[in-house]
Write a protein that holds these residues in place. Structure first.
Motif, short mmCIF file in Angstrom:
data_model
loop_
_atom_site.label_atom_id
_atom_site.label_comp_id
_atom_site.label_asym_id
_atom_site.label_seq_id
_atom_site.Cartn_x
_atom_site.Cartn_y
_atom_site.Cartn_z
N TRP A 1 0.77 -1.24 0.18
CA TRP A 1 -0.24 -0.53 -0.04
C TRP A 1 0.82 0.90 0.07
CZ3 TRP A 1 -1.14 2.79 5.14
CH2 TRP A 1 -0.35 2.62 5.90
N CYS B 1 -11.59 -2.85 -10.07
CA CYS B 1 -11.60 -3.74 -9.30
C CYS B 1 -13.22 -3.58 -9.40
CB CYS B 1 -11.22 -3.97 -7.87
SG CYS B 1 -9.78 -4.23 -7.28
N THR C 1 -12.47 -3.35 0.02
CA THR C 1 -11.36 -3.18 1.06
C THR C 1 -10.93 -4.19 1.22
OG1 THR C 1 -11.05 -0.58 0.59
CG2 THR C 1 -9.88 -1.99 2.15
N PHE D 1 -10.14 -7.75 0.02
CA PHE D 1 -8.97 -7.14 0.06
C PHE D 1 -8.24 -8.06 1.30
CE2 PHE D 1 -9.08 -6.07 -4.53
CZ PHE D 1 -8.46 -6.29 -4.74
N ALA E 1 -8.17 -11.98 0.95
CA ALA E 1 -7.14 -12.50 -0.27
C ALA E 1 -5.63 -12.00 0.43
CB ALA E 1 -7.04 -11.67 -1.17
N VAL F 1 -4.21 -9.57 1.70
CA VAL F 1 -3.20 -8.30 0.47
C VAL F 1 -4.00 -7.08 1.13
CG1 VAL F 1 -1.88 -9.76 -0.78
CG2 VAL F 1 -4.51 -8.26 -1.28
N PHE G 1 -4.05 -3.02 0.18
CA PHE G 1 -3.93 -2.11 -0.86
C PHE G 1 -4.78 -0.78 -0.21
CE2 PHE G 1 -3.94 -5.92 -4.72
CZ PHE G 1 -2.86 -5.96 -4.41
N MET H 1 -8.35 -0.23 -6.09
CA MET H 1 -7.25 0.05 -5.23
C MET H 1 -5.77 0.10 -5.97
SD MET H 1 -9.37 -0.70 -3.16
CE MET H 1 -7.94 -2.46 -1.59
N MET I 1 -2.19 -0.35 -6.00
CA MET I 1 -1.39 -1.39 -5.58
C MET I 1 0.33 -0.86 -5.50
SD MET I 1 -0.73 -5.00 -6.84
CE MET I 1 0.37 -6.89 -6.61
N ARG J 1 -2.35 -15.20 -4.26
CA ARG J 1 -3.41 -14.42 -2.74
C ARG J 1 -4.72 -13.94 -3.86
NH1 ARG J 1 -0.81 -12.86 2.46
NH2 ARG J 1 1.18 -14.19 2.84
N VAL J 2 -4.58 -12.63 -4.53
CA VAL J 2 -4.88 -12.28 -4.87
C VAL J 2 -6.45 -13.01 -6.10
CG1 VAL J 2 -6.80 -10.30 -6.80
CG2 VAL J 2 -4.77 -9.50 -4.37
#
Length: 389
Positions: free
Chosen positions: A30, A324, A336, A339, A343, A345, A347, A361, A363, A378-379
């Motif tokens: 992020w 997205c 948000t 993710f 996921a 993660v 971002f 998002m 990245m 993961r995403v």
């Protein structure tokens, strides 16, 4: 020397914002600092001071920041300065606030292009001004300037400052000379000063970045340039940036506002900036190539394996602006949360960048390839589960 950007550095326990904001099982891609080790000459210069064990006031009058900036701007941008035209400030966010106070009145309007790096709007509002937002238009997968709207906003008598982000964060645009000339022409006609924030100019992959005051005499006369080694050389935590103008009147107003704020220098910041800009060109070239390869890899991965997310290769920066909206979430908060919780993660949520950010998002790919791969996988798994694959 050759740098190993594939090396994963454990930043835990260093009170870093990036790695301490989320649970340990979340990969943080992020906030815009990198996970690469700062150039060896900078590390050594900071270490020499640290090992003395006495951290008193630095000599702000030594001129090391000013001389290094003059050297850097001449070599990198073809921008000729004198040391007395260079002014230290702790960061470009600090510089944005300085420009807002120096060139607008309370209740006045500040022009900016959205979506935009959040401090542009946040600092405008925090200083009692109004953000006048010129929406960038997505045309055939590329963000373009709405010049009719831009001129309408610049011509407002209450608007006296344009905060330009060049290259642009988060869209990754490198504005062409023609676009810059048109913006300068409009601002000149309406007596609007330009603060050109160019901290991401070390990461340009297509097109040619033009440092705004080098564009023309007209641009030089209305521009305050702001930049920092923080992005290219990963020195954000050392708090050193500069503001400069060839126009004595603009410089005087910046200097007066800085003196009123008294942004004391840090002994580590001064030597880090000077060393980065005088001894580390090899690092800058290598990190740019590495980040470009990361971005190309990520774009191909997303287009091939996560088609529900729209990605494009940015012209500059180490940031990707991901659309997205096809994932089907009704709110940015839901997106948000997906993710973060599914996921694992982190971002930056698109709505924090203002109008045009919903469903997006941001990245950060300034990290080792192994981390990029793990984050994207993961995403991919989370999106496949969401879609019932």
């Amino acid at each position: 020397m050759n740098y190993d950007f594939d090396r994963v550095i454990d930043r835990s326990g260093t009170d870093t914002a990036k790695w301490s904001a989320y649970p340990k099982d979340v990969l943080p891609l992020w906030v815009a600092d990198s996970d690469f080790e700062t150039p060896a000459p900078v590390v050594e210069a900071v270490r020499r001071i640290a090992e003395v064990g006495v951290y008193g006031y630095p000599n702000a009058h030594a001129g090391i920041v000013e001389r290094a900036t003059v050297d850097w701007c001449a070599r990198q941008y073809g921008f000729e300065l004198t040391p007395n035209e260079v002014q230290y400030c702790p960061s470009m966010s600090f510089g944005l606030a300085v420009a807002i106070r120096a060139f607008t009145k309370p209740g006045g309007k500040v022009l900016m292009q959205v979506p935009i790096y959040p401090p542009f709007t946040q600092l405008t509002k925090a200083n009692g001004r109004i953000a006048s937002m010129n929406p960038l238009k997505l045309v055939n997968g590329r963000y373009e300037i709405d010049f009719a709207d831009f001129e309408k906003r610049a011509s407002d008598p209450e608007c006296s400052l344009f905060l330009l982000c060049s290259p642009h964060n988060p869209t990754g645009r490198v504005f062409s000379r023609e676009e810059l000339e048109r913006m300068v022409s409009i601002c000149c006609r309406h007596n609007v000063v330009i603060l050109s924030d160019e901290v991401h100019s070390g990461f340009v992959f297509s097109g040619t970045h033009t440092t705004l005051p080098t564009l023309s005499e007209a641009a030089e006369s209305i521009t305050v340039l702001g930049t920092s080694p923080s992005k290219t050389f990963n020195t954000a935590g050392l708090r050193a940036a500069v503001m400069m103008s060839k126009n004595p009147a603009l410089n005087a107003r910046v200097r007066a506002e800085l003196e009123a704020s008294q942004p004391d220098r840090c002994c580590f910041a001064q030597v880090a900036l000077a060393t980065a800009w005088t001894e580390c060109d090899d690092y800058g070239e290598q990190v740019r190539k590495y980040v470009r390869a990361n971005l190309e890899y990520a774009v191909d991965f997303i287009r091939t394996r996560i088609p529900a997310i729209s990605a494009y290769m940015p012209e500059a920066t180490y940031l990707m602006w991901l659309d997205c909206s096809k994932l089907g979430f009704k709110t940015q908060a839901e997106l948000t949360r997906f993710f973060l919780e599914e996921a694992k993660v982190a971002f930056n949520p698109g709505e924090s960048f203002g109008p045009g950010g919903k469903g997006h998002m941001r990245m950060n790919l300034a990290c080792p390839r192994s981390i990029v791969t793990e984050a994207l996988e993961r995403v991919e798994r989370a999106v496949n589960a969401l879609q019932g694959r």
